[in-house]
Structures are given as structure tokens and as C-alpha cells.
Design a protein around this motif. Sequence first.
Motif, PDB file in Angstrom:
ATOM      1  N   ALA A  53      19.937  -3.137  -3.627  1.00 14.12           N
ATOM      2  CA  ALA A  53      18.797  -3.724  -4.658  1.00 14.12           C
ATOM      3  C   ALA A  53      17.989  -4.645  -3.619  1.00 14.12           C
ATOM      4  N   SER A  54      16.774  -4.780  -3.932  1.00 18.28           N
ATOM      5  CA  SER A  54      15.573  -5.792  -3.493  1.00 18.28           C
ATOM      6  C   SER A  54      14.836  -6.399  -4.569  1.00 18.28           C
ATOM      7  N   PHE A  55      14.513  -7.431  -3.913  1.00 19.98           N
ATOM      8  CA  PHE A  55      13.592  -8.268  -5.247  1.00 19.98           C
ATOM      9  C   PHE A  55      12.365  -8.653  -4.469  1.00 19.98           C
ATOM     10  N   THR A  56      11.253  -8.304  -5.313  1.00 23.73           N
ATOM     11  CA  THR A  56       9.986  -8.627  -4.720  1.00 23.73           C
ATOM     12  C   THR A  56       9.262  -9.584  -5.899  1.00 23.73           C
ATOM     13  N   ILE A  57       8.429 -10.804  -5.437  1.00 19.09           N
ATOM     14  CA  ILE A  57       7.777 -11.606  -6.417  1.00 19.09           C
ATOM     15  C   ILE A  57       6.642 -10.883  -6.824  1.00 19.09           C
ATOM     16  N   CYS A  58       6.281 -10.446  -8.186  1.00 14.72           N
ATOM     17  CA  CYS A  58       5.504  -9.682  -8.786  1.00 14.72           C
ATOM     18  C   CYS A  58       4.769 -10.546 -10.058  1.00 14.72           C
ATOM     19  N   ASP A  59       3.626 -10.706 -10.089  1.00 16.66           N
ATOM     20  CA  ASP A  59       2.911 -11.103 -11.286  1.00 16.66           C
ATOM     21  C   ASP A  59       2.180  -9.954 -11.597  1.00 16.66           C
ATOM     22  N   VAL A  60       2.494  -9.389 -12.879  1.00 13.82           N
ATOM     23  CA  VAL A  60       1.852  -7.995 -13.228  1.00 13.82           C
ATOM     24  C   VAL A  60       0.385  -8.331 -13.665  1.00 13.82           C
ATOM     25  N   ALA A  61       0.012  -9.490 -13.793  1.00 11.54           N
ATOM     26  CA  ALA A  61      -1.466  -9.632 -14.010  1.00 11.54           C
ATOM     27  C   ALA A  61      -2.178  -9.409 -12.906  1.00 11.54           C
ATOM     28  N   ARG A  62      -1.457  -9.297 -11.941  1.00  6.13           N
ATOM     29  CA  ARG A  62      -2.445  -8.900 -10.382  1.00  6.13           C
ATOM     30  C   ARG A  62      -1.933  -7.528 -10.030  1.00  6.13           C
ATOM     31  N   ALA A  63      -3.034  -6.745 -10.037  1.00  6.54           N
ATOM     32  CA  ALA A  63      -2.720  -5.431  -9.685  1.00  6.54           C
ATOM     33  C   ALA A  63      -2.388  -5.216  -8.156  1.00  6.54           C
ATOM     34  N   ASP A  64      -2.697  -6.118  -7.257  1.00  8.55           N
ATOM     35  CA  ASP A  64      -2.037  -5.972  -6.178  1.00  8.55           C
ATOM     36  C   ASP A  64      -0.577  -6.119  -5.879  1.00  8.55           C
ATOM     37  N   ASP A  65      -0.254  -7.136  -6.812  1.00 10.13           N
ATOM     38  CA  ASP A  65       1.238  -7.212  -6.741  1.00 10.13           C
ATOM     39  C   ASP A  65       2.220  -6.054  -7.228  1.00 10.13           C
ATOM     40  N   ILE A  66       1.358  -5.384  -8.301  1.00 15.21           N
ATOM     41  CA  ILE A  66       2.063  -4.185  -8.913  1.00 15.21           C
ATOM     42  C   ILE A  66       2.135  -3.092  -7.624  1.00 15.21           C
ATOM     43  N   SER A  67       0.996  -2.791  -7.113  1.00 16.77           N
ATOM     44  CA  SER A  67       1.031  -1.984  -5.724  1.00 16.77           C
ATOM     45  C   SER A  67       1.997  -2.255  -4.838  1.00 16.77           C
ATOM     46  N   ALA A  68       2.128  -3.593  -4.395  1.00 14.21           N
ATOM     47  CA  ALA A  68       3.015  -3.949  -3.384  1.00 14.21           C
ATOM     48  C   ALA A  68       4.539  -3.504  -3.701  1.00 14.21           C
ATOM     49  N   VAL A  69       4.962  -3.575  -5.094  1.00 13.72           N
ATOM     50  CA  VAL A  69       6.143  -3.162  -5.414  1.00 13.72           C
ATOM     51  C   VAL A  69       6.333  -1.661  -5.165  1.00 13.72           C
ATOM     52  N   PHE A  70       5.460  -1.062  -5.509  1.00 10.73           N
ATOM     53  CA  PHE A  70       5.501   0.282  -5.319  1.00 10.73           C
ATOM     54  C   PHE A  70       5.293   0.962  -3.762  1.00 10.73           C
ATOM     55  N   ASP A  71       4.586   0.182  -3.038  1.00  4.00           N
ATOM     56  CA  ASP A  71       4.298   0.398  -1.600  1.00  4.00           C
ATOM     57  C   ASP A  71       5.815   0.168  -0.694  1.00  4.00           C
ATOM     58  N   LEU A  72       6.655  -0.748  -1.331  1.00  2.00           N
ATOM     59  CA  LEU A  72       7.748  -0.990  -0.458  1.00  2.00           C
ATOM     60  C   LEU A  72       8.987   0.166  -1.155  1.00  2.00           C
ATOM     61  N   ALA A  73       9.006   0.265  -2.376  1.00  2.00           N
ATOM     62  CA  ALA A  73       9.939   1.264  -3.046  1.00  2.00           C
ATOM     63  C   ALA A  73       9.699   2.503  -2.320  1.00  2.00           C
ATOM     64  N   VAL A  74       8.506   3.003  -2.202  1.00  2.00           N
ATOM     65  CA  VAL A  74       8.225   4.287  -1.541  1.00  2.00           C
ATOM     66  C   VAL A  74       8.170   4.522   0.180  1.00  2.00           C
ATOM     67  N   ALA A  75       8.180   3.164   0.809  1.00  2.00           N
ATOM     68  CA  ALA A  75       8.369   3.170   2.085  1.00  2.00           C
ATOM     69  C   ALA A  75       9.902   3.142   2.614  1.00  2.00           C
ATOM     70  N   GLU A  76      10.645   2.730   1.626  1.00  2.00           N
ATOM     71  CA  GLU A  76      12.109   2.321   1.965  1.00  2.00           C
ATOM     72  C   GLU A  76      12.759   3.881   1.307  1.00  2.00           C
ATOM     73  N   SER A  77      12.513   4.153   0.228  1.00  2.00           N
ATOM     74  CA  SER A  77      13.155   5.308  -0.592  1.00  2.00           C
ATOM     75  C   SER A  77      12.655   6.687  -0.364  1.00  2.00           C
ATOM     76  N   GLY A  78      11.474   6.757   0.021  1.00  2.00           N
ATOM     77  CA  GLY A  78      10.620   7.867   0.127  1.00  2.00           C
ATOM     78  C   GLY A  78      10.014   8.631  -0.986  1.00  2.00           C
ATOM     79  N   GLY A  79      10.283   7.678  -2.254  1.00  2.00           N
ATOM     80  CA  GLY A  79       9.828   8.427  -3.440  1.00  2.00           C
ATOM     81  C   GLY A  79      10.434   7.373  -4.943  1.00  2.00           C
ATOM     82  N   ILE A  80      10.041   7.656  -5.802  1.00  2.00           N
ATOM     83  CA  ILE A  80      10.397   6.951  -6.915  1.00  2.00           C
ATOM     84  C   ILE A  80      10.693   7.858  -8.081  1.00  2.00           C
ATOM     85  N   ASP A  81      12.255   7.634  -8.295  1.00  2.00           N
ATOM     86  CA  ASP A  81      12.455   8.640  -9.688  1.00  2.00           C
ATOM     87  C   ASP A  81      12.396   7.975 -10.932  1.00  2.00           C
TER      88      ASP A  81
END
Length: 263
Positions: A53-81
Motif C-alpha cells: 500500500a501507499s498513501f497520497t494526499i489528495c483533495d478531489v476538488a483539485r483535478a491535479d491531485d486526482i491526476s497525481a494519484v493515477f500517475d503514481l499508480a501507473v508508474a509503479e504498477s504499470g496499470g490499474i485494474d
Amino acid sequence: MSRPKSIVIFGGARGIGAAVARRFAASDFRVYIADVLETEGNALVRELGEDRASFTICDVARADDISAVFDLAVAESGGIDVVFNNVGIARYGEVDRLDLEDWELTLRVNLTAQFLSCKRAVAEMKKTGGGVIINTASILGHASQKTTAAYAASKAGVMALTRTVAIDHAKDNIRCVSISPGTIDTPLVQIAAQTFEGRDPQDLRREWADHHPLRRLGRPQEVAETVFFLASEGAAFITGSDILIDGGIRSELYAEKPGEPAQ
């Protein structure tokens, strides 16, 4: 070598989100927890283990925060299920007294954020051959209460969004489902019970429980088991649907008082 399965959970630091994180981590998913609650999020990662597991601070009212979470997951896991959108706020007031700012913030967090998450999830899942998106609606998307115009409208919108994502992207092997919990015994419910002056919080919780035909509050773990099933191959023919997890509250038109015979 196949990549490990992964899930992104928005609103994953406590309550239902944390229960879902535990359930998926126990089944060898890599869990990406996104929330504004830093202390709770980091504590959950320590509990689950940094290898899972990993944790990312994310305020979903901010589009950039949402993007950052996906960026991390894709970079580490190669995709999202799997993506579980589980963030929601409520601002109360009768329609003539509800501030426009409260209306817009509620829709921004409860509906627009889920749209942005779905948009990015679809783009990533297309690259890897499919996936599952699970959105959190609410019993109040089915039947409203006084002073909940913004919240109820946003959650009804989540169900409509879910249906459309499902039919737009069935061709991409992407399923999209929403869940509508009743009153679940989470920290938010406990906090809400403490806000009523002159009322004992435990009495209030019992009163809320008695509104449900099962005469109790739901448990976060019960919601987590439903989410896990909906993400599994066992639910492969379920898409575009809203799943009630409400202890039967939506099934009863007029509820008699506990212990009082029906008329």
C-alpha cells in the motif's frame, strides 16, 4: 511476468475506504490510498505494509491531485485494474437557504471528481485491456430527506454517470457499477451523532439503526465485501447497475416503530 493487480481508492484513509483497502490488500492487490486525511492514511499504510500500500494526499476538488494519484499508480504498477471512488461531503439547507457555494462545492467533490476519476481510469484501462470502476452513490440518490438537495442531487448524478460510463465503455472491457450504502457505522456517522446538541450520541445511533428493517447500522466490512465481489470475475455480467447496501431501508414505504405491529 504479469504485473500485480492494483486498485486506486479515493477516500481510502478511514471508514468504508479503509475497509476496502484492507480487503483488497488481503487478496494481494497493490493498494493506492488517496485522501486528505494524512495521519489516518499513513497509519493504514503502516498497517497494510509498504509493500502492499501507499498513501497520497489528495483533495478531489483539485483535478491535479486526482491526476497525481493515477500517475503514481501507473508508474509503479504499470496499470490499474480497479478504481473505487468513495469521496463525499454534505452541505445542508432548504433550497431557498442553501448557498450557491455549498451547492457547487458538493457537486464538485461528489460528482465532478468522480467524473474526472472515471475519465482517467477509462484512459488507463483501455491500455491494459479493461478494468472495473466502482462509484459511491447513496441511498439518498434513491429517496431524499429534508435539507439534502445538494447531496441527493450529486448522488443521483453519480448513478447516471455510472450508467453512461458502463454503456460507453463496455466495448473496452470496462465495467462501471455504483453502490448505494444506507447508514454505515463509520467515523463520519459517529461524528454526525455528536453534533446534535442535547441528544446522546449512542441513542441517536440506535435510533438511526432502527430505521433499517435489519435494525442495525451497516458495517464497513460488509460494504468492502460487496465492492470486492463487484470487482471480481464473479460479477463479470454486472455493469451499469446500482447496488443497494442499505439494510432494507429503501424497501419499506412506511416503517413502524420498533416493537409496534404493522397496521
